[in-house]
Design a protein around this motif. Structure first.
Motif, PDB file in Angstrom:
ATOM      1  N   SER A  26       0.814  -1.218   0.000  1.00 52.21           N
ATOM      2  CA  SER A  26       0.000   0.000   0.000  1.00 52.21           C
ATOM      3  C   SER A  26       0.842   1.259   0.000  1.00 52.21           C
ATOM      4  O   SER A  26       0.344   2.335  -0.329  1.00 52.21           O
ATOM      5  CB  SER A  26      -0.942   0.008   1.212  1.00 52.21           C
ATOM      6  N   SER A  27       2.107   1.169   0.392  1.00 52.93           N
ATOM      7  CA  SER A  27       2.958   2.355   0.356  1.00 52.93           C
ATOM      8  C   SER A  27       3.327   2.723  -1.069  1.00 52.93           C
ATOM      9  O   SER A  27       3.823   3.830  -1.322  1.00 52.93           O
ATOM     10  CB  SER A  27       4.230   2.106   1.172  1.00 52.93           C
ATOM     11  N   TRP A  28       3.100   1.825  -2.007  1.00 49.22           N
ATOM     12  CA  TRP A  28       3.327   2.098  -3.431  1.00 49.22           C
ATOM     13  C   TRP A  28       2.019   2.376  -4.153  1.00 49.22           C
ATOM     14  O   TRP A  28       1.951   3.228  -5.025  1.00 49.22           O
ATOM     15  CB  TRP A  28       4.009   0.903  -4.097  1.00 49.22           C
ATOM     16  N   LYS A  29       0.980   1.641  -3.763  1.00 53.18           N
ATOM     17  CA  LYS A  29      -0.338   1.832  -4.372  1.00 53.18           C
ATOM     18  C   LYS A  29      -1.374   1.415  -3.346  1.00 53.18           C
ATOM     19  O   LYS A  29      -1.487   0.247  -3.016  1.00 53.18           O
ATOM     20  CB  LYS A  29      -0.492   0.999  -5.644  1.00 53.18           C
ATOM     21  N   SER A  30      -2.125   2.384  -2.849  1.00 54.42           N
ATOM     22  CA  SER A  30      -3.087   2.111  -1.794  1.00 54.42           C
ATOM     23  C   SER A  30      -4.215   1.224  -2.308  1.00 54.42           C
ATOM     24  O   SER A  30      -4.712   1.401  -3.422  1.00 54.42           O
ATOM     25  CB  SER A  30      -3.674   3.415  -1.259  1.00 54.42           C
TER      26      SER A  30
ATOM     27  N   PRO B 193       4.556  -6.771   1.752  1.00 49.15           N
ATOM     28  CA  PRO B 193       3.561  -7.737   1.278  1.00 49.15           C
ATOM     29  C   PRO B 193       2.408  -7.062   0.557  1.00 49.15           C
ATOM     30  O   PRO B 193       2.053  -5.921   0.841  1.00 49.15           O
ATOM     31  CB  PRO B 193       3.075  -8.407   2.568  1.00 49.15           C
ATOM     32  N   ALA B 194       1.807  -7.828  -0.349  1.00 50.50           N
ATOM     33  CA  ALA B 194       0.607  -7.363  -1.048  1.00 50.50           C
ATOM     34  C   ALA B 194      -0.629  -7.799  -0.267  1.00 50.50           C
ATOM     35  O   ALA B 194      -0.659  -7.696   0.959  1.00 50.50           O
ATOM     36  CB  ALA B 194       0.606  -7.908  -2.472  1.00 50.50           C
ATOM     37  N   ALA B 195      -1.634  -8.282  -0.972  1.00 48.21           N
ATOM     38  CA  ALA B 195      -2.900  -8.655  -0.335  1.00 48.21           C
ATOM     39  C   ALA B 195      -2.826 -10.082   0.195  1.00 48.21           C
ATOM     40  O   ALA B 195      -2.935 -11.043  -0.559  1.00 48.21           O
ATOM     41  CB  ALA B 195      -4.045  -8.514  -1.334  1.00 48.21           C
ATOM     42  N   PHE B 196      -2.642 -10.218   1.502  1.00 45.76           N
ATOM     43  CA  PHE B 196      -2.600 -11.519   2.154  1.00 45.76           C
ATOM     44  C   PHE B 196      -3.739 -11.615   3.160  1.00 45.76           C
ATOM     45  O   PHE B 196      -4.219 -10.598   3.671  1.00 45.76           O
ATOM     46  CB  PHE B 196      -1.250 -11.726   2.857  1.00 45.76           C
TER      47      PHE B 196
ATOM     48  N   ALA C 195       2.140  -6.757  -5.261  1.00 39.51           N
ATOM     49  CA  ALA C 195       3.228  -5.871  -4.827  1.00 39.51           C
ATOM     50  C   ALA C 195       4.181  -5.602  -5.984  1.00 39.51           C
ATOM     51  O   ALA C 195       4.596  -4.464  -6.220  1.00 39.51           O
ATOM     52  CB  ALA C 195       3.980  -6.482  -3.648  1.00 39.51           C
ATOM     53  N   GLU C 196       4.524  -6.647  -6.709  1.00 40.54           N
ATOM     54  CA  GLU C 196       5.397  -6.476  -7.878  1.00 40.54           C
ATOM     55  C   GLU C 196       4.761  -5.536  -8.895  1.00 40.54           C
ATOM     56  O   GLU C 196       5.418  -4.610  -9.405  1.00 40.54           O
ATOM     57  CB  GLU C 196       5.678  -7.827  -8.535  1.00 40.54           C
TER      58      GLU C 196
END
Length: 297
Positions: free
Chosen positions: A142-146, A184-187, A265-266
């Motif tokens: 989320s720090s890159w794309k909320s 991490p992305a959506a976990f 995340a990637e």
């Protein structure tokens, strides 16, 4: 960490009452390591394995640097050292930015940034003395794309944690202390409280459609996140210990500093870097044309 990569490590992990923190405790123990598991209330850690390799510590990361230093100094005596610190404790207080103001921002910052800072500073003296250790920062995609609009405060503090980790890595390199920024992305780690927006003093009607859409988005995402938290934390432990799936890449390329986890995340990081690259390409001439004019000679 030299030869310690394949020997028993001592982990101190904050926020182990659920999600990533709980997974890390189990995985580290399975690798033969020792763990100091912390939470605001040790009552929430009652179901952790009953073994001499686990010690429980009540730790509120917002308690202030003096209290935290005393707690950490005591914890160091239990196993004789702390090899790996995982700053996992976090909060996602959600609100529309204009409605929440600095109050909701600080709710996030006290735990996500200031708490990590105080715990890290309390652990560092014994790592510096041994010239060995690993600091893990659990950030967020989320720090890159909320993920949702009401995460401005959470996303901002996780971005601050990343930059703090980058600077820390530079400062600590001279002591052979490593920093790993995990994003991490959506976990499937969200608690039910994550679904509840923060209570704010005002509700601005202009934001009603955005707010309602955000709540629907969160409800749809919750329980359907594609990421497996166990696999994510297995990867973190592989990297820290220099084994498993990470071993070959570490041997070939060295320490990564950044560890995005999950395809989302990637994708978010690639999209952001492409956006920034596009701005540099388009605006590059003007960006560079800002130096002082040469003084007349």
């Amino acid at each position: 960490m030299g030869s310690e990569e394949s020997s028993q490590l001592v982990w101190l992990i904050t926020g182990t009452s659920s999600s990533f923190g709980r997974e890390l405790v189990d995985i580290a123990l399975a690798r033969g390591d020792q763990v100091i598991a912390t939470a605001r209330s040790v009552k929430r850690l009652g179901d952790l394995p009953k073994t001499p390799s686990v010690r429980l510590m009540e730790l509120d990361v917002t308690a202030g640097s003096d209290v935290i230093k005393r707690k950490i100094n005591e914890a160091v005596t239990w196993f004789g050292r702390i090899d790996v610190l995982v700053n996992n404790a976090g909060i996602a207080a959600r609100a529309i930015a204009e409605e929440g103001g600095s109050q909701i921002f600080m709710e996030n910052a006290k735990i996500n940034v200031l708490g990590a800072l105080d715990v890290t500073n309390a652990v560092l003296p014994q790592m510096r003395a041994r010239k060995s250790g690993t600091i893990v920062m659990i950030g967020s995609r989320s720090s890159w794309k909320s993920e949702v609009e009401t995460l401005a405060y959470y996303s901002s503090t996780k971005a601050a944690l990343r930059v703090f980790g980058e600077t820390l890595a530079y400062e600590l390199d001279q002591f052979s202390i490593r920093v790993l920024i995990v994003e991490p992305a959506a976990f499937r780690t969200w608690s039910p409280n994550f679904l509840t927006p923060s209570i704010t003093p005002v509700k601005i009607s202009d934001y009603n459609p955005l707010r309602d859409g955000s709540e629907k988005k969160v409800a749809v995402i919750h329980g359907r996140q594609p990421g497996d938290p166990r696999k994510a934390m297995e990867l973190v432990v592989d990297v820290v210990r220099g084994e498993g799936k990470a071993k070959a890449l570490l041997e070939k390329y060295g320490w990564p500093l950044y560890l995005p986890i999950g395809k989302e995340a990637e994708d978010a990081i690639r999209e952001k870097t492409q956006q920034i690259g596009h701005v540099l390409d388009v605006w590059g001439d003007l960006i560079r044309d800002t130096r002082l004019d040469e003084e007349a000679t």
